[in-house]
Design a protein around this motif. Structure first.
Motif, short mmCIF file in Angstrom:
data_model
loop_
_atom_site.label_atom_id
_atom_site.label_comp_id
_atom_site.label_asym_id
_atom_site.label_seq_id
_atom_site.Cartn_x
_atom_site.Cartn_y
_atom_site.Cartn_z
N ALA A 127 0.85 -1.20 0.00
CA ALA A 127 0.00 0.00 0.00
C ALA A 127 0.88 1.25 0.00
O ALA A 127 0.53 2.28 -0.57
CB ALA A 127 -0.92 0.00 1.21
N GLY A 129 1.03 1.49 -3.83
CA GLY A 129 -0.35 1.95 -3.69
C GLY A 129 -0.47 3.46 -3.53
O GLY A 129 -1.35 4.10 -4.14
N ARG A 140 -2.91 5.86 -5.70
CA ARG A 140 -4.03 6.50 -4.99
C ARG A 140 -4.01 8.02 -5.22
O ARG A 140 -5.02 8.63 -5.53
CB ARG A 140 -3.91 6.17 -3.50
CG ARG A 140 -5.00 6.79 -2.62
CD ARG A 140 -4.76 6.44 -1.15
NE ARG A 140 -5.54 7.28 -0.26
CZ ARG A 140 -6.69 6.90 0.31
NH1 ARG A 140 -7.16 5.69 0.10
NH2 ARG A 140 -7.36 7.72 1.08
N TYR A 141 -2.82 8.58 -5.07
CA TYR A 141 -2.68 10.03 -5.26
C TYR A 141 -3.02 10.43 -6.70
O TYR A 141 -3.65 11.46 -6.93
CB TYR A 141 -1.26 10.48 -4.91
CG TYR A 141 -0.98 11.92 -5.27
CD1 TYR A 141 -1.45 12.96 -4.48
CD2 TYR A 141 -0.25 12.25 -6.42
CE1 TYR A 141 -1.21 14.29 -4.82
CE2 TYR A 141 -0.01 13.56 -6.76
CZ TYR A 141 -0.48 14.58 -5.97
OH TYR A 141 -0.25 15.89 -6.31
N CYS A 187 -5.17 9.27 -8.71
CA CYS A 187 -6.62 9.34 -8.89
C CYS A 187 -7.21 10.51 -8.10
O CYS A 187 -8.10 11.23 -8.57
CB CYS A 187 -7.27 8.02 -8.48
SG CYS A 187 -6.69 6.63 -9.47
N GLU A 188 -6.72 10.70 -6.89
CA GLU A 188 -7.21 11.77 -6.04
C GLU A 188 -6.85 13.15 -6.63
O GLU A 188 -7.61 14.12 -6.48
CB GLU A 188 -6.58 11.62 -4.64
CG GLU A 188 -7.19 12.53 -3.59
CD GLU A 188 -6.51 12.36 -2.23
OE1 GLU A 188 -5.49 11.64 -2.15
OE2 GLU A 188 -7.02 12.95 -1.26
N ALA A 217 -9.88 8.67 -4.27
CA ALA A 217 -8.72 8.12 -3.55
C ALA A 217 -8.94 6.63 -3.27
O ALA A 217 -8.03 5.81 -3.44
CB ALA A 217 -8.49 8.90 -2.25
N GLU A 218 -10.16 6.27 -2.88
CA GLU A 218 -10.45 4.85 -2.60
C GLU A 218 -10.38 4.02 -3.88
O GLU A 218 -9.90 2.88 -3.87
CB GLU A 218 -11.83 4.71 -1.97
CG GLU A 218 -11.89 5.36 -0.60
CD GLU A 218 -12.64 4.52 0.40
OE1 GLU A 218 -13.22 3.47 0.01
OE2 GLU A 218 -12.65 4.90 1.57
N GLY A 262 -8.43 4.71 -6.29
CA GLY A 262 -6.99 4.58 -6.49
C GLY A 262 -6.37 3.50 -5.62
O GLY A 262 -5.49 2.76 -6.07
N SER A 263 -6.83 3.40 -4.37
CA SER A 263 -6.30 2.35 -3.49
C SER A 263 -6.64 0.97 -4.03
O SER A 263 -5.79 0.06 -4.01
CB SER A 263 -6.88 2.49 -2.08
OG SER A 263 -6.28 3.57 -1.42
N GLY A 297 -4.58 0.33 -7.09
CA GLY A 297 -3.18 0.23 -6.68
C GLY A 297 -2.86 -1.18 -6.18
O GLY A 297 -1.82 -1.76 -6.53
#
Lengths: 305, 305
Positions: free
Chosen positions: A189, A193, A197-198, A200-201, A218-219, A221-222, A225
């Motif tokens: 992560a 990850g 995540r960043y 996408c955010e 962000a979710e 993206g997680s 990821g």
């Protein structure tokens, strides 16, 4: 086997990559910015070698498509995408160093420390990381100051010791300490990850979207990821060196535990399907405007290199 | 021989160093920031080793005193000073690496790659650099967004490939290419000058001072940055290893040209006097409120270690 409906997606991915590369080429040329005294030739050659290497530009794609979803300024999004790619490429250059993963090849080409030397590779990585914050904060990134600051803070936290750099540190420790499953998940992560995540955010931040949308992206993206990492582990278990253009089976050889190695191929494929479904569900509120991000989730889970 | 009027200055320098170190200790402890997943123990130990090492904290001092001159918020100034020190310490950790200057000792202690290992030193440096931008952009740095962005941009440009990192690249090339006098001046303005210039300018940015004041403080920083380097070169020519706590005569041994070596000790001392006079003249408009910055200029030119 490639499903027919991914073909337009790949064309879009390539078109986005070309946009980002054109900007990166310009940002890494010899023209000085205000406050710069000189641009050392060998250093900038090494930076270009590490960046303009035919990557898929997946993270920039995610920035650009999540920005487009919220109708953010396209020029500003392109600069944020380029900054993020500089951070990604710095991490590859440093990870490839002899003291780290010790890789001679990346995408079939000599890594930066092989094409130049170790000192140049260390400095090229340092420089790309620093330059990413320059690109974000520069007046040419035409966004309200509050949003630019949020982008700076998000990137610093995703890439820093509590994010990507910390994940790489845990990954090196993992060769000695064999982390448990929770440890592997945490490591990944952070290592891969956090930056995805960043990416996408960042699109939501760029557009000044609602906090709820920012958190949703962000979710998303997680989820992708983690899918990215599982797909990578699966390739490491199954692909041959020719397909990957780099050494494979390396994680296993280095004694690095991966979730795929721990649970096997069938479990990993089932997890990937679950993550794609979760990612798609998160995009539900945006209807078909989010189709490219949906396809990106599927592409990441199913990629064969 | 220490002139009596520098004693209160040294006490002030120490008091400022303690303030900055208290904050750095807190910033580098084990508490997570929002968005951080974990703080890997070994990585943070290596970061602390590279930062909490008894440095003089000269750059933070310059930030704090230039901020005080313009009555900037003291808490915010302290955070900017800590961010800048993280960047300075990252540069020392990477410069000490075997592939760079290959130093085993710094301030009489093992360098980070000796106390830990090379991979940890690379990652600790990367992490400190990234974390500096986190510290600046964090909401805890209570400044208007525009000023924080100006601080981010200034730091990125001072530390990046057109500044400090570029200067280090030129310095490594200089071992092979023997630059001329203009080349040496450019190299040093980038390698050591850019960050000292930024330290002084940052105080004016913090306070939202007039463009003219900002430019004046930046020029003051350039003058004392060059003085810093000349004093360093002079020490390298004259001091012994015990005084410095590190290997000396090293520049000459590595075939690195310095202005001091090129022109001799008397010329260098005359240059230093000229730079101090120039730095003092730049502070003229601020009267005795700028006395500590004036003393800093003298201290830098006259320092014996």
């Amino acid at each position: 086997m490639m499903a027919p409906d991914t073909i337009p997606f790949e064309a879009r991915l390539e078109a986005r990559a070309e946009q980002v590369e054109a900007l990166l080429r310009r940002l890494l040329d010899d023209r000085l910015l205000p406050g710069e005294i000189a641009r050392p030739q060998q250093l900038f050659s090494a930076m270009r070698h590490g960046v303009l290497n035919g990557g898929k530009r997946l993270r920039p794609f995610l920035v650009l498509e999540s920005a487009a979803l919220f109708e953010a300024d396209a020029e500003a999004a392109l600069r944020v995408a380029a900054a993020l790619e500089c951070v990604h490429c710095y991490s590859l250059i440093h990870d490839d160093l002899p003291a780290m993963d010790d890789d001679d090849l990346r995408r079939g080409q000599p890594t930066v420390h092989k094409a130049f030397d170790e000192a140049s590779a260390i400095l090229a990585g340092d420089s790309l990381l620093t330059y990413a914050f320059d690109i974000l904060a520069d007046t040419a990134t035409a966004l309200p100051a509050e949003r630019k600051l949020a982008l700076v803070l998000g990137l610093a936290r995703a890439a820093g010791p509590g994010g990507m750099a910390g994940g790489q540190a845990l990954d090196l420790e993992a060769e000695r300490s064999s982390p448990d499953e929770a440890g592997i998940i945490r490591l990944q992560a952070m290592k891969t990850g956090a930056l995805i995540r960043y990416a996408c955010e960042a699109g939501a931040i760029l557009a000044g979207a609602q906090e709820e949308d920012r958190e949703r992206l962000a979710e998303f993206g997680s989820a992708i990821g983690l899918a990215f990492q599982l797909a990578d582990d699966l390739l490491d278990l199954t692909a041959d060196a020719e397909t990957m253009g780099k050494a494979t089976g390396k994680d296993a050889a280095a004694g690095k535990a991966t979730l795929a190695a721990l649970h096997g191929i069938d479990w990993t494929r089932a997890q990937l399907r679950g993550l794609v479904a979760q990612a798609h569900a998160l995009l539900e509120p945006y209807g078909e405007r989010a189709d490219l991000l949906r396809q990106a989730a599927s592409f990441i889970a199913e990629r064969s290199k």
